[in-house]
Design an enzyme around this catalytic site. Structure first.
Site, PDB file in Angstrom:
ATOM      1  N   GLY A 213      45.872  42.933  38.548  1.00  0.00           N
ATOM      2  CA  GLY A 213      44.631  42.716  38.408  1.00  0.00           C
ATOM      3  C   GLY A 213      44.113  41.319  38.434  1.00  0.00           C
ATOM      4  CG  ASN A 214      40.500  40.081  38.297  1.00  0.00           C
ATOM      5  OD1 ASN A 214      40.004  40.105  37.438  1.00  0.00           O
ATOM      6  ND2 ASN A 214      40.242  40.861  39.259  1.00  0.00           N
ATOM      7  NE  ARG A 215      43.582  33.078  35.897  1.00  0.00           N
ATOM      8  CZ  ARG A 215      42.583  32.172  35.801  1.00  0.00           C
ATOM      9  NH1 ARG A 215      42.315  31.886  34.717  1.00  0.00           N
ATOM     10  NH2 ARG A 215      42.384  31.250  37.000  1.00  0.00           N
ATOM     11  CB  ALA A 280      36.438  39.842  39.061  1.00  0.00           C
TER      12      ALA A 280
END
Ligand code: CTP
Length: 408
Positions: A213-215, A280
């Site tokens: 995933g991402n932050r 995102a």
């Protein structure tokens, strides 16, 4: 950073009646004062058993008012009612609801209600059996449909003494503040419009317990959703996993993966007057996620994962947008900010594009602030200073309102 006292010209009357939830109202009074509002707290006699006037004076810096007839003059209720921009009663007991529905004038808060033309927000709090009582429901219905008051809550959850947990619990202080924000905002070009906001990251499974995933925290999208609701929109928030509290009043559509987000957006988009793509989205996903948890012995020697590209949620659904609707995108860049952002503005047919620099520590993922530049096909880029994401959201909503009002 720009002003964090956005309510500095507002006056609010906060009525507090006799419920244990009065302790939450001290926080409400404090939060409103921190936002810059002048808060006049009016306590009933029974409220003072639960929260003393002094506590409210301590957080507002203003006298807490308790008496209908006082040295302030017999017309105190008239002055309060006329000067206020919004009036809130939190907590509102069953007794108060009954008196307000009858138009009684037997204490300071009820007379102030009769003397005001400002919007009124009522936050009930009581035992769930009492709340369900036909008479209480009839009183609430009268306050809402005949007098036009906003009834905020109650919610379900544990009541004070651990009794049954049906609806009865007063909403939380930050939610009271949001309802007041909406009351103060009045009508706007967004009133009654439908808006879709994508937010947060997506998670792409590697196996049943692991993902890539991402932050992204979801902060920016959640702030936009909340600001849009405050301006009167019907908000659909399609969110990837986020620790954030769901904004007040919005329809939350929780998704996990980019494919799920794509489906949700594809389904909802044709009805939307505005769409904001703040998520995102993870651009790729593991090709063949394992059905079983990968064991350490299987992976000790290292292993390769191959990826497939995910759909471009905003780009692939352009033809699903309602004609004449406003579409807003984001661009997170590490170089050539304006050039790359301009390309995305055109490629994804956005009406507005909010660009920010991922290398700026005070901006971008997982921080409460953002420094953005807003692009549109008609205007020069508008560079905003470093701001809280909640303030950036207000500016974005202002620009959306301008477009809805044909003021490009
Ligand atoms: N976006 C989307 N679906 C994707 C990727 C991006 O809906 N799979 C949306 C984002 O929500 C944002 C805009 O498209 O509004 C631009 O996102 P960004 O990540 O900056 O750009 P990408 O199109 O992914 O391009 P790149 O990663 O190559 O910069």
């Amino acid at each position: 950073m720009t002003s964090q006292r956005p309510w500095k010209d507002s006056r609010i009357v906060l009525g507090v009646t006799g419920s244990i939830a009065a302790y939450k109202s001290i926080q409400v009074a404090r939060d409103l004062t921190q936002l810059g509002a002048k808060v006049d707290v009016v306590l009933t006699k029974s409220a003072q058993y639960f929260a003393p006037p002094l506590s409210f004076e301590g957080v507002t810096g203003r006298p807490a008012l308790t008496d209908l007839f006082s040295a302030e003059g017999a017309a105190l209720h008239v002055r309060l009612g006329q000067d206020t921009d919004a009036l809130c009663v939190a907590p509102a007991t069953a007794d108060f609801l009954s008196r307000a529905a009858q138009g009684r004038a037997d204490d300071l808060i009820c007379t102030t209600l009769l003397a005001t033309q400002a919007p009124v927000v009522i936050c009930p709090a009581m035992n769930s059996q009492m709340f369900a009582h036909t008479q209480v429901q009839a009183n609430l219905d009268h306050l809402k449909s005949k007098l036009g008051y906003t009834i905020a809550g109650p919610t379900e959850g544990a009541l004070a003494a651990g009794e049954a947990d049906g609806p009865g619990r007063m909403i939380e202080p930050w939610q009271v503040v949001e309802h007041l924000g909406k009351a103060l905002a009045g009508t706007s070009p967004l009133s009654g419009k439908q808006i879709l906001v994508t937010a947060g990251p997506t998670r792409e499974p590697v196996d049943p317990v692991r993902y890539i995933g991402n932050r992204s925290s979801g902060r920016m999208g959640y702030a936009i959703a909340q600001a849009a609701w405050r301006r009167g929109a019907e908000v659909y928030l399609v969110s990837g996993p986020s620790w954030m509290e769901p904004p007040v009043g919005v329809h939350l559509i929780s998704v996990e993966t980019a494919l799920e987000m794509h489906d949700a957006v594809n389904h909802a988009l044709p009805e939307m007057d505005v769409s904001v793509f703040a998520a995102a989205v993870t651009d790729f996903r593991p090709d063949n996620p394992d059905d079983e948890k990968l064991k350490r012995e299987d992976t000790e020697g290292g292993f390769a994962v191959s990826f497939t590209g995910n759909p471009d949620v905003a780009g692939d659904t352009i033809s699903r947008r309602k004609p004449g609707s406003v579409a807003v995108g984001f661009a997170l860049e590490t170089s050539d900010l304006i050039k790359n952002a301009e390309q995305k503005l055109i490629a994804k047919s956005f009406d507005l594009l909010v660009a920010n620099d991922a290398t700026d520590e005070e901006s971008g993922f997982d921080v409460p602030t953002n420094r953005v530049t807003i692009l549109s096909p008609e205007r020069d880029p508008e560079e905003l200073p470093l701001m809280l994401k909640t303030s950036v959201a207000e500016v974005i909503i202002d620009r959306i309102c301008n477009r809805l009002a044909d003021d490009l």
